[in-house]
Write a protein that holds these residues in place. Sequence first.
Motif, PDB file in Angstrom:
ATOM      1  N   VAL A  87       0.822  -1.268  -0.041  1.00  0.00           N
ATOM      2  CA  VAL A  87      -0.046   0.000  -0.079  1.00  0.00           C
ATOM      3  C   VAL A  87       0.723   1.207  -0.002  1.00  0.00           C
ATOM      4  O   VAL A  87       0.566   2.209  -0.681  1.00  0.00           O
ATOM      5  CB  VAL A  87      -0.905   0.165   1.234  1.00  0.00           C
ATOM      6  N   LEU A  88       2.248   1.083   0.946  1.00  0.00           N
ATOM      7  CA  LEU A  88       2.651   2.522   1.169  1.00  0.00           C
ATOM      8  C   LEU A  88       4.189   2.503   0.359  1.00  0.00           C
ATOM      9  O   LEU A  88       4.759   3.628   0.395  1.00  0.00           O
ATOM     10  CB  LEU A  88       2.847   2.749   2.582  1.00  0.00           C
ATOM     11  N   ARG A  91       7.230   4.804   1.055  1.00  0.00           N
ATOM     12  CA  ARG A  91       7.025   6.129   1.619  1.00  0.00           C
ATOM     13  C   ARG A  91       7.382   6.339   3.019  1.00  0.00           C
ATOM     14  O   ARG A  91       7.059   5.209   3.795  1.00  0.00           O
ATOM     15  CB  ARG A  91       5.505   6.523   1.526  1.00  0.00           C
ATOM     16  N   TRP A  96       3.461   9.804   4.558  1.00  0.00           N
ATOM     17  CA  TRP A  96       2.156   9.277   4.508  1.00  0.00           C
ATOM     18  C   TRP A  96       1.165   9.864   5.668  1.00  0.00           C
ATOM     19  O   TRP A  96      -0.002   9.886   5.499  1.00  0.00           O
ATOM     20  CB  TRP A  96       1.946   7.817   4.357  1.00  0.00           C
ATOM     21  N   ASP A  99      -0.468  13.228   5.330  1.00  0.00           N
ATOM     22  CA  ASP A  99      -1.500  13.390   4.194  1.00  0.00           C
ATOM     23  C   ASP A  99      -2.802  12.896   4.347  1.00  0.00           C
ATOM     24  O   ASP A  99      -3.027  11.584   4.579  1.00  0.00           O
ATOM     25  CB  ASP A  99      -0.911  12.537   2.943  1.00  0.00           C
ATOM     26  N   ARG A 101      -5.435  12.570   2.744  1.00  0.00           N
ATOM     27  CA  ARG A 101      -6.142  11.609   2.045  1.00  0.00           C
ATOM     28  C   ARG A 101      -5.964  10.186   2.074  1.00  0.00           C
ATOM     29  O   ARG A 101      -6.503   9.307   2.069  1.00  0.00           O
ATOM     30  CB  ARG A 101      -5.888  12.173   0.518  1.00  0.00           C
ATOM     31  N   ILE A 102      -4.522  10.092   2.437  1.00  0.00           N
ATOM     32  CA  ILE A 102      -3.885   8.658   2.567  1.00  0.00           C
ATOM     33  C   ILE A 102      -4.416   8.110   4.024  1.00  0.00           C
ATOM     34  O   ILE A 102      -4.866   7.011   3.774  1.00  0.00           O
ATOM     35  CB  ILE A 102      -2.446   8.503   2.608  1.00  0.00           C
ATOM     36  N   ARG A 103      -4.527   8.863   4.950  1.00  0.00           N
ATOM     37  CA  ARG A 103      -4.940   8.538   6.330  1.00  0.00           C
ATOM     38  C   ARG A 103      -6.400   8.106   6.016  1.00  0.00           C
ATOM     39  O   ARG A 103      -7.030   7.164   6.866  1.00  0.00           O
ATOM     40  CB  ARG A 103      -4.878   9.677   7.286  1.00  0.00           C
ATOM     41  N   ILE A 105      -7.843   6.801   3.295  1.00  0.00           N
ATOM     42  CA  ILE A 105      -7.889   5.524   2.787  1.00  0.00           C
ATOM     43  C   ILE A 105      -7.686   4.571   3.617  1.00  0.00           C
ATOM     44  O   ILE A 105      -8.262   3.351   3.488  1.00  0.00           O
ATOM     45  CB  ILE A 105      -7.129   5.622   1.388  1.00  0.00           C
ATOM     46  N   LEU A 106      -6.722   4.750   4.384  1.00  0.00           N
ATOM     47  CA  LEU A 106      -6.270   3.230   5.382  1.00  0.00           C
ATOM     48  C   LEU A 106      -7.157   3.358   6.174  1.00  0.00           C
ATOM     49  O   LEU A 106      -7.841   2.167   6.610  1.00  0.00           O
ATOM     50  CB  LEU A 106      -4.974   3.912   6.550  1.00  0.00           C
ATOM     51  N   ALA A 133      -6.572  -0.046  -1.628  1.00  0.00           N
ATOM     52  CA  ALA A 133      -5.769   0.730  -0.864  1.00  0.00           C
ATOM     53  C   ALA A 133      -4.769   1.338  -1.836  1.00  0.00           C
ATOM     54  O   ALA A 133      -4.285   2.612  -1.889  1.00  0.00           O
ATOM     55  CB  ALA A 133      -5.343   0.501   0.294  1.00  0.00           C
ATOM     56  N   VAL A 137      -3.988   5.048  -3.319  1.00  0.00           N
ATOM     57  CA  VAL A 137      -3.101   6.241  -2.563  1.00  0.00           C
ATOM     58  C   VAL A 137      -2.204   6.975  -3.579  1.00  0.00           C
ATOM     59  O   VAL A 137      -2.249   8.252  -3.450  1.00  0.00           O
ATOM     60  CB  VAL A 137      -2.117   4.995  -1.604  1.00  0.00           C
TER      61      VAL A 137
END
Length: 585
Positions: A87-88, A91, A96, A99, A101-103, A105-106, A133, A137
């Motif tokens: 997923v990451l 990074r 992340w 961010d 937006r990423i939080r 999604i998780l 995910a 991302v």
Amino acid sequence: MNLINLENVFKAYTPQPLLDQVSLGVESGMRIGVVGRNGGGKSTLMSIMARRTEADSGRVTHTGGLRLAYLVQRDEFGDAATVRSIVLGDRAEHEWAADARIRDILAGLLPGIDLEAPLEGMSGGEKRRVALAALLVPESDVIMLDEPTNHLDLEAITWLARHLATRKEALAVVTHDRWFLDEVTDRTWEVVDGRVERYEGGYSAYVLAKAERTRIADSTEAKRQNLMRKELAWLRRGPQARSTKPKFRVDAAQALIADVPPLRDSVELTRFATARLGKTVYELEDVTYHAGPKPIFNHVTWRLGPGDRIGLVGINGSGKTSLLRLLSGTAQPESGKVVRGKTVQLAHLSQELTELDPARRVLESVEEIARRITVGKKEWTAGQLLERLGFGSDAQWKPVGDLSGGERRRLQILRLLMGEPNVMLLDEPTNDLDIETLTELEDILDGWPGTLIVVSHDRYFLERVTDTVHGLLGDGTVRMLTGGVEEYLDRVAAGTAGKPTADRPAEQAAKPAQTATKADWKTQKELDRLERQLDKLSKREAQLHDDMAGAATDHARLLDLDAKLKAVLAEKDEVEMAWLELAEG
């Protein structure tokens, strides 16, 4: 300028081409739903658009530097892969974690999943969440999703739809989830007979436009037209009409559905069901049941009557499948008892496909149960019903062992129907079924007189074939949700699962219309009034159904209750129409 362009594309694996001289383009911001029968070429079209599969002839071009995110149906990861690595990637945590937006999604897709956990040994649903995910991302220009809702629960599907609605990328999605299509797409491509027919609007608009095309062309396929008009009537009258902003003009639909009768004749079906079942179907009396140390049901008392059509929803591990097993007798309560009516003839569609004999032909596999049955007021042969569920004359002679998972699912459902049960338990019946087959199945179930319980993550199907929704909310109870799936999602989102409706915050108990927040206060006040009126009418409708079930042998009382029910439904239609017109403003 098109981001993706197809010119005269031809692709065939058999003498019948999947794509025959197809030309189309994907522009920035387009949101496309791809529909069609299983095996009709949807996934092939997506793969060619992504340049994962090469066309036999024609040309496929991408704009320079195109960032394309493509989710395939099968999630494949390396043996040593972890959630974090997929997923990451590389990074840094501060990158992340900062961010939003990423939080989001998780939190939306991977709640409770350890980022360091290996993917080996994870369930299909967990792997699908990880794959989604990983795809969401990065920033992209085009997002292409092939069956993204497979293995996802209602909460994850709802989150994904809301998330995609906020993305600016072009989107193309293949799915049989019609609610999801309506939420995330604004145009529809139907892959049929080697062509790609294009329609403006999401799934609801596609149904309307296709019915209108059929009417104008005076098509000889009357059966298909009737099915679409019937489904259109449900879209107008059912929960869809007031829980989301319509994607099509109500007045344009009215002419097509003016003479369409109700989906199901409740009085007639209840009368038949009672004649076949008597007053007692199932009664759970003070039932307690554990799965390991966890109590799934805690002193539950629950009654099923003749003709009840119930959708079951619940958080993972809440006991939906366990409840079906208790009813079918494959599991026994630790205390309390399950009373089964003496005349119950049960059919249980589980998530397994093991009972089918791979050596038998498809038609033989059905005819060994029965050669013909009566559904509603019409008699059908095994071959005719197979045809309705997508098995043409050639396919009826294929060995069962050569069938795909979706074809086996269809065959399994049909074998259950041929046994003429009066109670059916359906556990995820829509898995691997295409939209056209789902529509046929819904129409067959409309005329089937019996008690029906459905567990499904397909919200559209659940609301379409059942009359009430009951929730398993992780508190050891089974409770009726008068607000249906929407109430269930509200409770889960608010953390009020298991609490009575009266305990919920007022803002969480509020009904549909996000569009109303944009109106002035007078419009909002009128919308609120109409929603309260709809709530009262829905409760009255549910009560009348209960009264009719209890008076199934009293013909005079049934007629009186039926007249009252028709009056309530008529008033409900008028209120819904007023709400729709005001919300569209």
